[in-house]
Design a protein around this motif. Structure first.
Motif, PDB file in Angstrom:
ATOM      1  N   UNK A 100      -1.323   6.394  -9.402  1.00  0.00           N
ATOM      2  CA  UNK A 100      -2.106   6.387  -8.167  1.00  0.00           C
ATOM      3  C   UNK A 100      -3.495   6.924  -8.499  1.00  0.00           C
ATOM      4  N   UNK A 101      -4.506   6.285  -7.946  1.00  0.00           N
ATOM      5  CA  UNK A 101      -5.889   6.658  -8.194  1.00  0.00           C
ATOM      6  C   UNK A 101      -6.460   7.351  -6.974  1.00  0.00           C
ATOM      7  N   UNK A 102      -6.927   8.563  -7.147  1.00  0.00           N
ATOM      8  CA  UNK A 102      -7.614   9.297  -6.086  1.00  0.00           C
ATOM      9  C   UNK A 102      -9.094   9.292  -6.442  1.00  0.00           C
ATOM     10  N   UNK A 103      -9.804   8.302  -5.901  1.00  0.00           N
ATOM     11  CA  UNK A 103     -11.184   8.051  -6.291  1.00  0.00           C
ATOM     12  C   UNK A 103     -12.134   8.442  -5.157  1.00  0.00           C
ATOM     13  N   UNK A 104     -12.947   9.484  -5.368  1.00  0.00           N
ATOM     14  CA  UNK A 104     -13.883   9.901  -4.323  1.00  0.00           C
ATOM     15  C   UNK A 104     -14.998   8.889  -4.061  1.00  0.00           C
ATOM     16  N   UNK A 105     -15.172   7.916  -4.950  1.00  0.00           N
ATOM     17  CA  UNK A 105     -16.211   6.903  -4.789  1.00  0.00           C
ATOM     18  C   UNK A 105     -15.773   5.730  -3.929  1.00  0.00           C
ATOM     19  N   UNK A 106     -14.476   5.576  -3.711  1.00  0.00           N
ATOM     20  CA  UNK A 106     -13.960   4.444  -2.937  1.00  0.00           C
ATOM     21  C   UNK A 106     -14.303   4.630  -1.464  1.00  0.00           C
ATOM     22  N   UNK A 107     -14.916   3.630  -0.883  1.00  0.00           N
ATOM     23  CA  UNK A 107     -15.304   3.672   0.530  1.00  0.00           C
ATOM     24  C   UNK A 107     -14.279   2.979   1.414  1.00  0.00           C
ATOM     25  N   UNK A 108     -13.427   2.132   0.823  1.00  0.00           N
ATOM     26  CA  UNK A 108     -12.408   1.436   1.580  1.00  0.00           C
ATOM     27  C   UNK A 108     -11.479   0.691   0.655  1.00  0.00           C
ATOM     28  N   UNK A 109     -10.298   0.330   1.188  1.00  0.00           N
ATOM     29  CA  UNK A 109      -9.313  -0.427   0.444  1.00  0.00           C
ATOM     30  C   UNK A 109      -8.886  -1.635   1.259  1.00  0.00           C
ATOM     31  N   UNK A 110      -8.363  -2.629   0.565  1.00  0.00           N
ATOM     32  CA  UNK A 110      -7.814  -3.772   1.293  1.00  0.00           C
ATOM     33  C   UNK A 110      -6.476  -3.360   1.897  1.00  0.00           C
TER      34      UNK A 110
END
Length: 107
Positions: free
Chosen positions: A89-99
């Motif tokens: 599992x990726x906990x990415x602070x740069x991700x603004x949204x997911x599908x």
């Protein structure tokens, strides 16, 4: 530190590398795909590319290319077991949204 791993993720990667019998580390990268634009790529590394950076995290070499690093800076890699399912599992602070299916993300 720019990249981190939970103890569960570190143990799983060490186990995979040990069972594989070769490899210098684990590559984290990105490719353009999916509903939201980017998907994570994980693969074992036997030789470094010219643009690779190596980060030692929990006694594991994490290899990231320069293009991917700007989107992966600050990421935490975890390994989760939920019932019969397990995976990274990726906990990415740069991700603004997911599908909706969680396979891809946008920054």
């Amino acid at each position: 530190m720019a990249i981190s791993m939970t103890p569960a993720a570190a143990d799983r990667v060490k186990s995979f590398l040990s069972n594989r019998g070769k490899g210098i580390g684990l590559r984290l990268g990105l490719k353009t795909s999916g509903c939201s634009g980017m998907v994570y790529v994980i693969e074992f590394v036997d030789a470094l590319n010219d643009d690779d950076e190596v980060y030692e995290v929990a006694d594991v070499n994490i290899i990231i290319d320069a293009k991917s690093f700007i989107y992966l800076q600050g990421i935490e890699l975890d390994f989760v077991k939920e019932g019969l399912n397990e995976g990274f599992q990726f906990n990415n602070p740069n991700a603004k949204g997911e599908c909706g299916c969680g396979e891809s993300f946008t920054v």
